[in-house]
Structures are given as structure tokens and as C-alpha cells.
Design a protein around this motif. Structure first.
Motif, PDB file in Angstrom:
ATOM      1  N   TYR A 286       0.945  -1.400  -0.633  1.00 18.55           N
ATOM      2  CA  TYR A 286      -0.091   0.492  -0.092  1.00 18.55           C
ATOM      3  C   TYR A 286       1.175   1.225  -0.528  1.00 18.55           C
ATOM      4  CZ  TYR A 286       0.619   0.107   5.205  1.00 18.55           C
ATOM      5  OH  TYR A 286       1.083  -0.015   6.158  1.00 18.55           O
ATOM      6  N   SER A 287       0.068   2.280  -0.043  1.00 21.13           N
ATOM      7  CA  SER A 287       0.987   3.857  -0.305  1.00 21.13           C
ATOM      8  C   SER A 287       0.324   4.848   0.668  1.00 21.13           C
ATOM      9  CB  SER A 287       1.422   3.940  -1.903  1.00 21.13           C
ATOM     10  OG  SER A 287       1.861   3.019  -2.413  1.00 21.13           O
ATOM     11  N   LEU A 288       0.543   5.685   0.179  1.00 21.56           N
ATOM     12  CA  LEU A 288       0.642   7.240   0.940  1.00 21.56           C
ATOM     13  C   LEU A 288      -0.235   8.293  -0.619  1.00 21.56           C
ATOM     14  CD1 LEU A 288      -1.439   8.024   3.823  1.00 21.56           C
ATOM     15  CD2 LEU A 288       1.191   8.405   4.257  1.00 21.56           C
ATOM     16  N   ASN A 289      -0.996   8.678  -0.513  1.00 23.14           N
ATOM     17  CA  ASN A 289      -0.829   9.772  -0.863  1.00 23.14           C
ATOM     18  C   ASN A 289      -0.611  11.301  -0.626  1.00 23.14           C
ATOM     19  OD1 ASN A 289      -2.484  11.925  -2.487  1.00 23.14           O
ATOM     20  ND2 ASN A 289      -2.485  11.041  -4.993  1.00 23.14           N
ATOM     21  N   VAL A 290       0.184  12.023  -1.372  1.00 22.00           N
ATOM     22  CA  VAL A 290       1.011  12.709  -0.184  1.00 22.00           C
ATOM     23  C   VAL A 290       0.931  13.918  -1.741  1.00 22.00           C
ATOM     24  CG1 VAL A 290       2.027  11.518   1.631  1.00 22.00           C
ATOM     25  CG2 VAL A 290       3.574  12.158  -1.112  1.00 22.00           C
ATOM     26  N   ASP A 291      -0.270  13.783  -2.536  1.00 32.11           N
ATOM     27  CA  ASP A 291      -0.224  16.151  -3.095  1.00 32.11           C
ATOM     28  C   ASP A 291      -0.450  16.674  -2.894  1.00 32.11           C
ATOM     29  OD1 ASP A 291       0.030  13.184  -5.270  1.00 32.11           O
ATOM     30  OD2 ASP A 291      -2.224  13.209  -5.745  1.00 32.11           O
ATOM     31  N   ASN A 292      -1.217  17.028  -1.722  1.00 25.85           N
ATOM     32  CA  ASN A 292      -0.750  18.223  -1.180  1.00 25.85           C
ATOM     33  C   ASN A 292       0.148  18.448  -0.269  1.00 25.85           C
ATOM     34  OD1 ASN A 292      -1.810  20.062   0.732  1.00 25.85           O
ATOM     35  ND2 ASN A 292      -4.243  19.123   1.526  1.00 25.85           N
ATOM     36  N   ARG A 293       0.879  18.873  -0.812  1.00 23.38           N
ATOM     37  CA  ARG A 293       2.123  18.967  -0.398  1.00 23.38           C
ATOM     38  C   ARG A 293       2.285  19.941   1.262  1.00 23.38           C
ATOM     39  NH1 ARG A 293       6.154  20.582  -5.686  1.00 23.38           N
ATOM     40  NH2 ARG A 293       5.686  18.704  -7.189  1.00 23.38           N
ATOM     41  N   ASP A 294       1.645  20.598   1.169  1.00 25.14           N
ATOM     42  CA  ASP A 294       1.798  21.672   2.307  1.00 25.14           C
ATOM     43  C   ASP A 294       0.815  20.816   3.432  1.00 25.14           C
ATOM     44  OD1 ASP A 294       2.426  24.093   0.920  1.00 25.14           O
ATOM     45  OD2 ASP A 294       0.384  24.309   1.024  1.00 25.14           O
ATOM     46  N   VAL A 295       0.188  20.195   3.293  1.00 24.71           N
ATOM     47  CA  VAL A 295      -0.259  19.477   5.148  1.00 24.71           C
ATOM     48  C   VAL A 295       0.826  18.245   4.799  1.00 24.71           C
ATOM     49  CG1 VAL A 295      -1.799  17.606   6.116  1.00 24.71           C
ATOM     50  CG2 VAL A 295      -2.956  19.484   4.116  1.00 24.71           C
ATOM     51  N   ALA A 296       1.176  17.577   3.654  1.00 22.62           N
ATOM     52  CA  ALA A 296       1.996  15.616   4.083  1.00 22.62           C
ATOM     53  C   ALA A 296       3.375  16.966   4.988  1.00 22.62           C
ATOM     54  CB  ALA A 296       2.331  15.739   2.479  1.00 22.62           C
ATOM     55  N   ALA A 297       4.272  17.981   4.498  1.00 23.73           N
ATOM     56  CA  ALA A 297       5.253  18.284   5.234  1.00 23.73           C
ATOM     57  C   ALA A 297       4.984  18.641   6.626  1.00 23.73           C
ATOM     58  CB  ALA A 297       5.780  19.972   4.180  1.00 23.73           C
ATOM     59  N   SER A 298       3.798  19.436   6.634  1.00 18.80           N
ATOM     60  CA  SER A 298       3.677  19.355   8.491  1.00 18.80           C
ATOM     61  C   SER A 298       3.667  17.961   9.137  1.00 18.80           C
ATOM     62  CB  SER A 298       2.081  20.396   8.378  1.00 18.80           C
ATOM     63  OG  SER A 298       0.870  19.628   8.114  1.00 18.80           O
ATOM     64  N   LEU A 299       3.458  16.665   8.600  1.00 21.34           N
ATOM     65  CA  LEU A 299       2.661  16.016   9.605  1.00 21.34           C
ATOM     66  C   LEU A 299       3.655  14.958   9.104  1.00 21.34           C
ATOM     67  CD1 LEU A 299      -0.708  14.281   7.297  1.00 21.34           C
ATOM     68  CD2 LEU A 299      -0.165  15.494  10.170  1.00 21.34           C
ATOM     69  N   PHE A 300       5.437  15.715   8.156  1.00 18.62           N
ATOM     70  CA  PHE A 300       6.427  14.304   8.123  1.00 18.62           C
ATOM     71  C   PHE A 300       7.847  15.068   8.378  1.00 18.62           C
ATOM     72  CE2 PHE A 300       3.158  11.830   5.779  1.00 18.62           C
ATOM     73  CZ  PHE A 300       3.600  10.612   6.188  1.00 18.62           C
ATOM     74  N   VAL A 301       7.556  16.078   8.309  1.00 23.67           N
ATOM     75  CA  VAL A 301       9.002  16.931   8.326  1.00 23.67           C
ATOM     76  C   VAL A 301       8.736  17.779  10.018  1.00 23.67           C
ATOM     77  CG1 VAL A 301      10.251  18.492   7.413  1.00 23.67           C
ATOM     78  CG2 VAL A 301       9.559  16.983   5.935  1.00 23.67           C
ATOM     79  N   LYS A 302       9.884  17.361  10.509  1.00 27.18           N
ATOM     80  CA  LYS A 302       9.527  17.341  12.037  1.00 27.18           C
ATOM     81  C   LYS A 302      10.619  18.809  12.523  1.00 27.18           C
ATOM     82  CE  LYS A 302       6.974  14.420  12.389  1.00 27.18           C
ATOM     83  NZ  LYS A 302       5.532  14.509  11.983  1.00 27.18           N
ATOM     84  N   LYS A 303      12.258  18.687  11.590  1.00 30.02           N
ATOM     85  CA  LYS A 303      12.840  19.990  12.473  1.00 30.02           C
ATOM     86  C   LYS A 303      13.204  20.543  10.578  1.00 30.02           C
ATOM     87  CE  LYS A 303      16.726  20.695  15.109  1.00 30.02           C
ATOM     88  NZ  LYS A 303      17.820  20.570  15.433  1.00 30.02           N
ATOM     89  N   LYS A 304      13.680  21.447   9.933  1.00 27.70           N
ATOM     90  CA  LYS A 304      14.476  21.638   9.218  1.00 27.70           C
ATOM     91  C   LYS A 304      15.039  22.895   9.071  1.00 27.70           C
ATOM     92  CE  LYS A 304      10.614  23.845   6.254  1.00 27.70           C
ATOM     93  NZ  LYS A 304      10.912  25.053   6.236  1.00 27.70           N
ATOM     94  N   PRO A 305      16.527  23.693   8.595  1.00 35.19           N
ATOM     95  CA  PRO A 305      16.350  24.385   8.461  1.00 35.19           C
ATOM     96  C   PRO A 305      16.154  26.119   7.491  1.00 35.19           C
ATOM     97  CG  PRO A 305      17.951  22.965   6.809  1.00 35.19           C
ATOM     98  CD  PRO A 305      17.291  22.288   7.384  1.00 35.19           C
ATOM     99  N   GLY A 306      16.413  26.911   8.046  1.00 38.32           N
ATOM    100  CA  GLY A 306      15.898  27.933   7.054  1.00 38.32           C
ATOM    101  C   GLY A 306      15.764  28.011   5.277  1.00 38.32           C
ATOM    102  N   GLY A 307      14.879  28.388   5.207  1.00 35.82           N
ATOM    103  CA  GLY A 307      15.934  28.292   3.667  1.00 35.82           C
ATOM    104  C   GLY A 307      15.484  27.754   2.739  1.00 35.82           C
ATOM    105  N   CYS A 308      14.364  26.529   2.559  1.00 35.80           N
ATOM    106  CA  CYS A 308      14.275  25.696   1.750  1.00 35.80           C
ATOM    107  C   CYS A 308      12.612  24.772   2.687  1.00 35.80           C
ATOM    108  CB  CYS A 308      15.115  23.996   2.323  1.00 35.80           C
ATOM    109  SG  CYS A 308      15.202  23.436   3.451  1.00 35.80           S
ATOM    110  N   LYS A 309      12.350  24.511   1.112  1.00 37.98           N
ATOM    111  CA  LYS A 309      10.829  23.764   1.783  1.00 37.98           C
ATOM    112  C   LYS A 309      11.336  22.407   2.044  1.00 37.98           C
ATOM    113  CE  LYS A 309       7.477  27.389  -0.258  1.00 37.98           C
ATOM    114  NZ  LYS A 309       7.134  27.356  -1.239  1.00 37.98           N
ATOM    115  N   VAL A 310      10.732  21.775   2.078  1.00 42.03           N
ATOM    116  CA  VAL A 310      10.979  20.015   2.039  1.00 42.03           C
ATOM    117  C   VAL A 310       9.005  19.418   2.501  1.00 42.03           C
ATOM    118  CG1 VAL A 310      11.881  18.089   3.229  1.00 42.03           C
ATOM    119  CG2 VAL A 310      12.540  19.901   3.351  1.00 42.03           C
ATOM    120  N   TYR A 311       9.454  18.290   1.314  1.00 44.66           N
ATOM    121  CA  TYR A 311       8.552  17.482   1.541  1.00 44.66           C
ATOM    122  C   TYR A 311       7.827  15.836   1.002  1.00 44.66           C
ATOM    123  CZ  TYR A 311       8.303  19.567  -3.450  1.00 44.66           C
ATOM    124  OH  TYR A 311       8.955  20.072  -4.586  1.00 44.66           O
TER     125      TYR A 311
END
Length: 418
Positions: A282-307
Motif C-alpha cells: 500500500y501507499s500514502l497519497n501525498v499530493d497535498n504538499r503543505d499538509v504532507a510537509a507539516s505531518l512528516f517533516v519535523k525539523k528543517k533549516p531555514g531557506g528551504c522547503k521539504v516535502y
């Protein structure tokens, strides 16, 4: 359902920070090791995730992505037989005397199933079959506590380059499937490596370690994907049936209907005779990048987007004495790091997998007291430790390293010695 899913996302996510460390530990248990490959008989290509089980024992292992395997057997069991099985191929049982210390070649034939046997499949409603599968959990799965020995591997790649590797022998006190008690996990031996400075890039770390694969046990942790009281939030449909381990198996496709958050979809492989889940892809659809980023990325440096852009999962179960249990889990995650002042983004692939190589009934009532229990927030490249030794893995069965992983380990060793 959404609340439980968010809890899982909170436990298992990535961190973007710095990394360091390299460690091993030895073992002196005697064993006989057999190596080789499992291939498709029609074209000679290696078969990944083929399951090798030593019959009349709890010992097993699995092939890597190249179809290669390493099977370590105690000296007093060398007269045993081994069953090799994988979805889409006919199972094969061979005496251990057919195996060699190197270059054992095992050919499996693809399953060719005439659909006139489809009459053996009686279920007509996919959702009712899934409900029956969940209702029979107590009957079909382990009902006693067991101690599982597993091998866990975690790899992080930037493009085609390995930047993080962690491996461990993991002990799991597996609680019965018929109660809500959580499994306890302890790292018995481990090694890790990282080469971030050489790549001059942001360091990606996976939080959760072995829990990323343990929580894929759908039948134990039903609250994350197949919560019984929330089945009406899914659409279930039959697709072509198949065979697994020479047993007739229903294939049920499922997809969540509420797509406001990341949503699950995939296939359930359900044994036709017992209504047991024996495998899930099975898979998880993560087309909604903003929501997916808020759920899966716990810490990131400034100046970048991670999703995340792709999240795929697989779980396999094995049967022993009429009872089924978690046998193998794999998570494949892909993330994008997009810097504001850079034209091109970076892609990271994170793979984690864990295979149960042995299990026994729990005999030590003080197991928790005598072992250091880890929590679901563990970061392997930070928290795993041990000591280097050429005989590190001892008698423990592991997944044979892929060629790219072997090359990366050698490269990192050379860099550390400079």
C-alpha cells in the motif's frame, strides 16, 4: 481515523540536521553460512523479497533487491530443508544439502494460474471479507507473547549516492495480537555510517528506526490503517486472485474516500481458506504538499522547503503451527528538498526494512528489566552504538547488502581512515 493517522505521522518523520558516527559489535556463536541468489527461471533475473524459511525451525531470511541471500544455520540443523516463496512464483522446498557456502542458485517458476480454479473463491463482497479478516484476528494470529530476533536496515540516498546507512540486530518482545499491549523493542547490536561532509549537503535523518517497519504490522496496529469501526471510510474492490505459498489468495484493492489529508490506497492479500491477511502492499497519497510537509517533516533549516513525494509500504506475514505473525516490513520514502536560491532541488530516498529471522516464546519475565528499551523517537544515525568487529553479525541472519550499499560502506571506511 484521521487522529490515529496523525499520531503515526508524529512518531515517524524525518529530521534535517547534521549526522556522525560509525559502530559495530561482535558475536562468537558458531553457525554454517550459505550464500546465493534466487532468480526467475525464465529470464535469470534476481527476485527481491523472496522468503527463505528453515522448516521445523523459526529461522528465516529474505533476499535483497538483487535476489541475493545469506542464510546462517546452527550446525545441528544442517540436515533440514528450506522453503523458498514469494508472490507470483511457485514455492520450492530444497534440502539444505543443495546449498553451498557461495553461489547457490535457486530458480523459481512464475505462477501460471488457470482461472477455472477461481470457483474455489467463495467471497463475493470485498468489504465483508475485510471485516471477517479483522474479526478472525484473535483466531489466526499469535496469541502468546514471543521474543523475535530481527534484522533492520535503513538507507538514505541523495540521488544515486548513499549518504546514510544503519543496520541492527533488533530484539522485539511481541505482544499477542488479541490485546492492545504495545510491542517492546531493544537494539541488540548495531552499526551506522554517514558521509554528509563529503557530499556537502543537508543531512536527512529518519526518526523512528525499527518502528517505521514494525508499525506496518496492520493486524497488530489496526488503528493506523484498518481501524475496524472506520472501515466504511474505505472503498474495497476485488481484483484478480492469486496464490501465495501455493495457497489460494483473494486480492482486495482499497482506497480511502476522504482525501482531505494524505490518504491510503493499496492491496490486501487474504488467504481464501482462513480469511487471514498474509501480505499487504500500500501507499500514502501525498499530493497535498503543505499538509504532507507539516505531518512528516519535523525539523528543517531555514531557506528551504521539504516535502514527501512518494510513500510506499509492504508487510508480509509467516505461518508457524497454524498461527500467523509479522515476518517482514518495508517502507520506501522519497522527499524533495527545495532551496529558495537554488535552481535545482535535491531528492532523497529513504528505505527501511526489517525481517524476522528467529522467534521463540517469551521465557524471561524480566526481559524489559534486562534490556534497554528504545522508544519510537529513536534516530538510528544518532542513537545506535556498538563496536567494530569483522565478525560483527555472528550467527544472526541478515539481509545481504546490495552492491551499491557495499560500495558505500567501503567508501566510508576509507574516508574514515584518511
Amino acid at each position: 481515523m484521521k487522529g490515529s493517522k496523525r499520531l503515526l505521522f508524529t512518531l515517524l518523520g524525518i529530521l534535517l540536521v547534521a549526522a556522525q558516527g560509525f559502530a559495530f559489535q561482535p558475536s562468537d556463536i558458531k553457525y554454517v553460512e550459505y550464500k546465493g541468489e534466487v532468480v526467475n527461471s525464465s529470464n535469470g533475473r534476481g527476485i527481491s523479497s523472496a522468503y527463505l524459511a528453515l522448516n521445523n525451525s523459526n529461522i528465516s531470511t529474505i533476499t535483497n533487491s538483487d535476489g541475493e541471500f545469506s542464510l546462517k544455520v546452527p550446525e545441528d540443523l544442517i540436515e533440514a530443508t528450506v522453503t523458498i516463496s514469494v508472490l507470483g512464483f511457485q514455492s520450492k522446498t530444497l534440502p539444505l544439502t543443495c546449498f553451498k557456502s557461495e553461489e547457490t542458485r535457486i530458480e523459481l517458476d512464475e505462477t501460471v494460474q488457470e482461472l477455472d480454479e477461481v470457483s474455489l473463491y467463495k467471497a463475493t463482497n470485498a468489504e465483508l471479507l475485510v471485516k471477517e479478516m479483522l474479526d478472525k484476528k484473535d483466531e489466526n494470529y499469535l496469541s502468546d507473547e514471543s521474543l523475535m530476533t530481527t534484522f533492520y536496515r535503513e538507507t538514505i540516498k541523495k540521488g544515486w549516492s548513499n549518504v546514510g546507512l544503519s543496520e541492527a540486530i533488533v530484539k522485539i518482545q511481541k505482544s499477542p495480537y488479541n490485546n492492545g499491549k504495545r510491542d517492546m523493542v531493544s537494539i541488540y547490536k548495531a552499526r551506522k555510517s554517514a558521509d554528509y561532509d563529503k557530499l556537502d549537503t543537508v543531512a536527512v535523518k529518519l526518526r523512528g528506526g525499527p518502528f517505521n517497519t514494525l508499525y506496518l504490522d496492520m493486524m497488530k496496529y489496526t488503528e493506523y490503517v484498518l481501524r475496524p469501526e472506520m472501515l466504511d471510510s474505505y472503498k474495497f474492490t476485488f481484483t484478480d486472485p492469486t496464490k501465495i505459498n501455493d495457497r489460494f489468495t483473494y486480492v482486495v484493492e482499497f482506497t480511502e474516500m476522504d482525501k482531505t489529508d494524505p490518504w491510503y490506497y493499496g492491496k490486501l492479500f487474504i488467504d481464501a481458506a482462513t480469511s487471514t491477511l498474509v501480505k499487504a502492499d500500500y501507499s500514502l497519497n501525498v499530493d497535498n504538499r503543505d499538509v504532507a510537509a507539516s505531518l512528516f517533516v519535523k525539523k528543517k533549516p531555514g531557506g528551504c522547503k521539504v516535502y514527501p513525494v512518494e510513500l510506499n509500504y509492504m508487510v508480509d506475514y509467516a505461518q508457524e503451527n497454524g498461527k500467523w505473525h509479522y515476518a517482514y516490513g518495508r517502507a520506501e520514502l522519497e522527499y524533495v528538498v527545495n532551496w529558495k536560491k537554488k535552481i535545482f532541488n535535491s531528492r532523497y530516498k529513504i528505505n527501511s526494512e526489517m525481517v524476522v529471522t528467529d522467534w521463540q516464546p517469551v521465557q524471561d519475565e524480566n526481559w524489559k528489566r534486562n534490556n534497554e528499551i528504545i522508544n519510537p523517537n529513536i534516530v538510528m544515525v544518532d542513537d545506535a552504538s556498538g563496536f567494530y568487529d569483522s565478525n560483527f553479525w555472528g550467527s544472526n541472519n541478515i539481509i545481504e547488502p546490495d552492491k551499491s550499499i557495499e560500495n558505500a560502506i567501503e567508501k566510508i571506511k576509507r574516508n574514515m581512515n584518511q
